[in-house]
Design an enzyme around this catalytic site. Structure first.
Site, PDB file in Angstrom:
ATOM      1  N   ASP A   1       0.830  -1.220  -0.018  1.00  0.00           N
ATOM      2  CA  ASP A   1      -0.031   0.032  -0.103  1.00  0.00           C
ATOM      3  C   ASP A   1       1.023   1.344   0.001  1.00  0.00           C
ATOM      4  O   ASP A   1       1.686   1.528   0.730  1.00  0.00           O
ATOM      5  CB  ASP A   1      -0.745  -0.053   1.171  1.00  0.00           C
TER       6      ASP A   1
ATOM      7  N   LYS B   1       2.921   7.151 -12.541  1.00  0.00           N
ATOM      8  CA  LYS B   1       2.342   7.440 -13.941  1.00  0.00           C
ATOM      9  C   LYS B   1       0.720   7.604 -13.748  1.00  0.00           C
ATOM     10  O   LYS B   1       0.035   6.559 -13.444  1.00  0.00           O
ATOM     11  CB  LYS B   1       2.473   6.493 -14.885  1.00  0.00           C
TER      12      LYS B   1
ATOM     13  N   HIS C   1      -3.439  12.306  -9.889  1.00  0.00           N
ATOM     14  CA  HIS C   1      -4.731  12.737 -10.289  1.00  0.00           C
ATOM     15  C   HIS C   1      -6.126  12.042  -9.644  1.00  0.00           C
ATOM     16  O   HIS C   1      -6.963  12.501  -9.750  1.00  0.00           O
ATOM     17  CB  HIS C   1      -4.871  13.039 -11.812  1.00  0.00           C
TER      18      HIS C   1
END
Length: 334
Positions: free
Chosen positions: A248, A262, A266
């Site tokens: 995690d 990558k 967002h």
């Protein structure tokens, strides 16, 4: 002469056209889904040259009553950039006839399945799956709900939790992310220097390893570790310089010379991004030699001054989508 609210008739008609354009633009993604479902980019690719309408409907096995409708749809998809309309010469016995034909464009080439080239068709299939796309009908309910995210309202639980319990959708999502990751091949052509001098790299949230595989093949001396939730990587096997580790990212991240994020940040709020980045910093701080340590971030960056208007519009649409998931696209300053 004035129309409503003191505006000219011309201004009101332009406003009406704007509303109509957005109202009917719901057909754009539906038509895109149709050409993917029908494998039309593959059909033209396999045909080896531009395909005529009669050849296309023959492969599609379209009833004669629908041929004219197919023609209208194909011409529209050509108009918005998915096909080129050209002319081909058809030999029929001793006669030669010139006919209209449809050729692939750069956009439809990205929808061809089963080749070594990048394919983003799975991303379209995931976003346009009714369980996902129908959720957008409930934006008003989402805005009026104080705590729940959109997919919690429509699916009964957070999106990632729902995907974990729905193998079909999870498979679509993983294929979508893998297809999108193939585009990194294009970026690597101009940015090899980012990875030069590194001995180890961890791809955080790397899924099934598509991006890491591309990097590992390009840099065979670089040890690549794909780090994702245990449920994601438990059945995946590494090879050569590529391995998979479960964990995690909010707890800790395996140590390496570089950490790759990558399209991770967002997905998260600013506070959660700070937690992730702090763990990335800890991961490169201990093991890095000299000045090797780096965090490589691949994200969409909103830049209205630099980008063309259509690109800016796309980025704002993407940030609307991420807001629904509870993330956001950001400006460079953010």
């Amino acid at each position: 002469m004035t129309s409503i609210n003191g505006r000219s008739a011309s201004e009101s008609f332009k406003a009406q056209a704007l509303v109509y354009r957005h109202m009917f633009s719901i057909l754009d993604p539906m038509c895109l889904k149709w050409i993917i479902d029908s494998r039309i980019p593959n059909i033209i690719h396999d045909h080896g040259k531009p395909i005529t309408l009669s050849e296309l409907v023959s492969v599609l096995k379209i009833p004669s009553t629908k041929v004219d409708r197919i023609h209208v749809f194909m011409r529209y998809m050509a108009y918005i950039g998915y096909f080129d309309i050209t002319k081909v010469r058809i030999h029929d016995g001793n006669e030669e006839e010139e006919k209209e034909a449809f050729a692939l464009t750069a956009a439809s080439e990205l929808l061809i399945k089963g080749t070594e080239n990048p394919c983003i068709a799975p991303l379209v299939e995931f976003v346009m799956d009714p369980l996902i796309s129908d959720s957008f009908n409930y934006l008003s309910k989402w805005f009026s709900d104080e705590d729940r995210r959109l997919y919690e309202i429509t699916l009964g639980k957070p999106l990632w939790e729902y995907l974990d319990k729905n193998p079909r959708l999870l498979g679509l999502f993983n294929d979508a992310m893998a297809g999108d990751s193939q585009m990194i091949k294009l970026a690597l052509k101009d940015h090899n220097m980012v990875f030069e001098g590194l001995e180890t790299i961890v791809d955080v949230g790397g899924g099934n390893g598509t991006t890491a595989l591309i990097i590992s093949e390009k840099f065979p001396a670089l040890k690549c570790i794909v780090f994702d939730l245990p449920m994601v990587v438990e059945s995946l096997k590494g090879f050569n310089n590529l391995s998979f580790v479960g964990g995690d990212m909010f707890d800790s991240i395996p140590k390496a010379d570089a950490i790759l994020l990558k399209l991770v940040l967002h997905n998260w709020s600013d506070d959660n991004c700070i937690k992730i980045l702090k763990n990335c910093k800890d991961a490169v701080k201990v093991s890095s030699k000299s000045k090797k340590g780096k965090i490589i971030i691949l994200e969409t960056v909103i830049n209205e001054e630099q980008d063309e208007p259509e690109i800016t519009r796309l980025k704002y649409l993407m940030t609307l989508n991420m807001q629904i998931i509870h993330g956001r696209e950001r400006t460079k300053e953010e």
